[in-house]
Scaffold this motif. Structure first.
Motif, PDB file in Angstrom:
ATOM      1  N   LEU A  18       0.822  -1.208   0.000  1.00  9.63           N
ATOM      2  CA  LEU A  18       0.000   0.000   0.000  1.00  9.63           C
ATOM      3  C   LEU A  18       0.859   1.263   0.000  1.00  9.63           C
ATOM      4  N   TYR A  19       1.965   1.237   0.729  1.00 16.64           N
ATOM      5  CA  TYR A  19       2.866   2.387   0.701  1.00 16.64           C
ATOM      6  C   TYR A  19       3.479   2.562  -0.681  1.00 16.64           C
ATOM      7  N   LEU A  20       3.907   1.450  -1.273  1.00 13.74           N
ATOM      8  CA  LEU A  20       4.486   1.523  -2.608  1.00 13.74           C
ATOM      9  C   LEU A  20       3.430   1.920  -3.640  1.00 13.74           C
ATOM     10  N   GLU A  24       4.081   5.270  -5.755  1.00 10.48           N
ATOM     11  CA  GLU A  24       4.114   5.190  -7.217  1.00 10.48           C
ATOM     12  C   GLU A  24       2.983   6.001  -7.832  1.00 10.48           C
ATOM     13  N   LEU A  25       1.825   6.042  -7.177  1.00 10.14           N
ATOM     14  CA  LEU A  25       0.694   6.837  -7.661  1.00 10.14           C
ATOM     15  C   LEU A  25       1.110   8.294  -7.844  1.00 10.14           C
ATOM     16  N   TRP A  26       1.739   8.869  -6.804  1.00  2.00           N
ATOM     17  CA  TRP A  26       2.093  10.286  -6.874  1.00  2.00           C
ATOM     18  C   TRP A  26       3.273  10.531  -7.817  1.00  2.00           C
ATOM     19  N   ASN A 152      -1.820   4.033 -12.603  1.00  2.00           N
ATOM     20  CA  ASN A 152      -2.808   4.599 -13.521  1.00  2.00           C
ATOM     21  C   ASN A 152      -3.817   5.517 -12.853  1.00  2.00           C
ATOM     22  N   ILE A 153      -3.974   5.423 -11.538  1.00  4.30           N
ATOM     23  CA  ILE A 153      -4.756   6.465 -10.849  1.00  4.30           C
ATOM     24  C   ILE A 153      -4.021   7.795 -11.001  1.00  4.30           C
ATOM     25  N   GLY A 154      -2.697   7.756 -10.768  1.00  5.32           N
ATOM     26  CA  GLY A 154      -1.910   8.964 -10.999  1.00  5.32           C
ATOM     27  C   GLY A 154      -1.973   9.410 -12.442  1.00  5.32           C
ATOM     28  N   MET A 182       5.272  14.730  -7.275  1.00  4.40           N
ATOM     29  CA  MET A 182       6.494  13.959  -6.999  1.00  4.40           C
ATOM     30  C   MET A 182       6.897  14.079  -5.540  1.00  4.40           C
ATOM     31  N   LEU A 183       6.789  15.269  -4.979  1.00  6.20           N
ATOM     32  CA  LEU A 183       7.134  15.458  -3.572  1.00  6.20           C
ATOM     33  C   LEU A 183       6.210  14.643  -2.664  1.00  6.20           C
ATOM     34  N   LEU A 184       4.937  14.568  -3.011  1.00  3.99           N
ATOM     35  CA  LEU A 184       4.007  13.763  -2.218  1.00  3.99           C
ATOM     36  C   LEU A 184       4.383  12.284  -2.271  1.00  3.99           C
ATOM     37  N   GLY A 185       4.805  11.810  -3.444  1.00  4.91           N
ATOM     38  CA  GLY A 185       5.251  10.422  -3.562  1.00  4.91           C
ATOM     39  C   GLY A 185       6.436  10.131  -2.662  1.00  4.91           C
ATOM     40  N   LEU A 186       7.383  11.060  -2.603  1.00  2.56           N
ATOM     41  CA  LEU A 186       8.546  10.900  -1.721  1.00  2.56           C
ATOM     42  C   LEU A 186       8.135  10.853  -0.252  1.00  2.56           C
TER      43      LEU A 186
END
Length: 515
Positions: A18-20, A24-26, A152-154, A182-186
């Motif tokens: 779920l974290y990944l 990856e979404l963001w 694909n949600i992203g 990208m910052l949110l994904g990090l």
């Protein structure tokens, strides 16, 4: 702060998934948000020609998928998945924010940052997903399909929001939003590290090698410095994209040499599995060359030759991802159910079906010309239907390919082989750029797909004959340039998909028990 509970599994899968998934979404939100704007930004704002825009786009998108080779190797040997993912995310965020400055130095530098950053991020987050499942775990294909839905949600949300901001407030606001994604994904990934949800996977593989110093600098820091120094090199390659074919030969030579080295290091069964991994990568290269007309020629096709309703051309990039969101969970459930009843098709069959449906989708784009209006524009229905069909093909192939790479790869070289898989996108985008250039209207005639057998296929599918089109206006000629390419490549791709299915048994035997 914990995003999810500390239980071992969440919804039947390792909680690290779920974290990944959200990381990856963001990250994909940032990537696809920028991608949706790029060709339109070049043709409308920077006033580049179609041919130059296709060349830059193809070079950028192909390089984005060749750097995972190096990122995967460095993660395997020195960095580990975790540090590689963080480094890649930082570089990509810088790249998106650089696009907010309208200057050619910033434009090409931003593409360089994203190319290098993706090399560290993309193969290693996928490899980390694979590490969450033991060998033979029946949940693996399902887990990768869920992970693929995050991508694909992203990919669905980003073109809608970024294109809306770009149209209403200006291009640079769209690029800023991509950087924020990208910052949110990090942040999500860092939260996962703090909560130790990855079960010890992805750490530095050899602390001694990581901390070993050269010229007073540790190997880990040397990689960071080298990553930043590589940015202007890749920026120059994109700028002088007409010479990219030399890079293709360099990459191919490197791949062959390193794969031969790996073959000499592994056992017979691992060699046979690796042969299948290479075969799947070759099929994915074909898939990518056709599929990646999205973002380039298909975006301009939508802009110039489709009667769009509710969406602008950049926003049509979200249609494919929207269908992935709708279909990913049903497909994930389907694979799990078929596995339980021992009816799950072998991966080779899935690949063949994926390629067949991709070809069929592009044939439908060709069919759209049968219902043009007086302005030589086609109904949006065909764009949506064709995208739906090739999205079904994508779900048969792409997430399954990610899953199989982690199973077919020798354990010591998993991140590198994942990089090889993404290298299919390097070759695919290189050839996609060549295909896209066929859709440009030329003063020299209607092109190769208006003649001979190709012309007959175009006429059969689109209902347009070269003789009548050449006498018509520029708008119909532009439409013909799109549908002639889509019709012919669609037919060829569908035929190859059928052949993959027919000749699947020898490949199955080489998989040595991998389903």
């Amino acid at each position: 702060m914990k995003i999810f509970s500390a239980t071992t599994d969440v919804f039947g899968h390792p909680r690290g998934l779920l974290y990944l998934f959200f990381a990856e979404l963001w990250e994909r939100f940032s990537f696809y948000g920028m991608r949706a704007l790029l060709v339109l930004y070049m043709t409308k704002q920077l006033l580049f020609s179609d041919e130059m825009s296709f060349g830059i786009y193809a070079a950028y998108m192909s390089l984005v998928y060749v750097t995972p080779l190096l990122g995967g190797m460095l993660a395997d040997k020195i960095l580990g998945f975790r540090k590689a993912i963080v480094l890649g995310g930082v570089l990509m965020a810088l790249g998106h924010f650089f696009l907010t400055f309208e200057h050619q130095i910033f434009f090409y530098s931003s593409l360089g940052f994203i190319i290098v950053g993706n090399g560290f991020f993309k193969p290693n987050i996928s490899s980390l997903v694979g590490k969450l499942y033991r060998e033979g775990d029946h949940r693996r294909d399902s887990g990768f399909t869920i992970f693929y839905m995050g991508i694909n949600i992203g990919g669905a949300i980003a073109p809608l929001l970024c294109a809306w901001l770009a149209e209403v407030y200006g291009w640079h606001y769209g690029f800023v939003l991509a950087g924020v994604g990208m910052l949110l994904g990090l942040l999500v990934f860092k939260n996962g590290l703090q909560n130790d949800v990855f079960e010890g996977h992805g750490s530095v593989p050899d602390e001694i090698k990581f901390k070993h110093k050269k010229w007073g600098i540790t190997n880990g820091n040397l990689i960071v410095i080298a990553a930043f120094l590589a940015v202007p090199i890749f920026a120059l390659i994109v700028r002088f994209h007409q010479f990219e074919h030399y890079l293709v030969w360099v990459v191919t030579s490197f791949l062959m040499i390193y794969l031969i080295y790996i073959f000499n290091q592994i056992k017979k069964e691992e060699r046979q599995r690796l042969v299948v991994a290479i075969y799947f990568t070759a099929l994915y290269t074909l898939f990518s060359a056709i599929f990646e007309q999205a973002g380039s020629s298909l975006t301009l096709f939508a802009d110039r030759s489709v009667n769009l309703i509710c969406l602008n051309a950049a926003q049509t990039n979200s249609i494919n991802s929207g269908f992935i969101i709708l279909l990913a969970i049903p497909f994930s459930m389907l694979w799990t159910f078929l596995s339980k009843v021992n009816r799950n098709p072998n991966s080779v069959i899935k690949f063949g079906l994926g390629i067949f449906f991709l070809g069929l989708g592009f044939v439908i784009f060709g069919l759209s010309a049968q219902h043009t209006d007086e302005f030589a524009k086609t109904p949006m229905f065909y764009l949506i239907l064709g995208t739906f069909i090739y999205t079904v093909g994508e779900l048969f192939l792409s997430p399954i390919g990610l899953s199989k790479m982690t199973e077919l790869s020798p354990a010591k070289y998993i991140a590198f082989i994942m990089g090889v898989w993404f290298c299919a996108n390097f070759y695919g985008h290189f050839f996609a750029g060549k295909i896209a250039k066929f859709t440009s209207v030329s003063t020299k005639g209607l092109g190769v797909f208006s003649e001979g057998v190709f012309g007959e296929i175009t006429n059969l599918i689109s209902g347009l004959s070269a003789e009548n089109v050449i006498k018509s206006g520029e708008q119909l000629q532009q439409l013909y340039s799109y549908v002639s390419v889509y019709s012919n490549f669609g037919v060829m791709t569908a035929v190859i998909g059928i052949m993959v299915i027919v000749f699947s048994n020898p490949i199955k035997r080489l998989m040595n028990g991998v389903k």
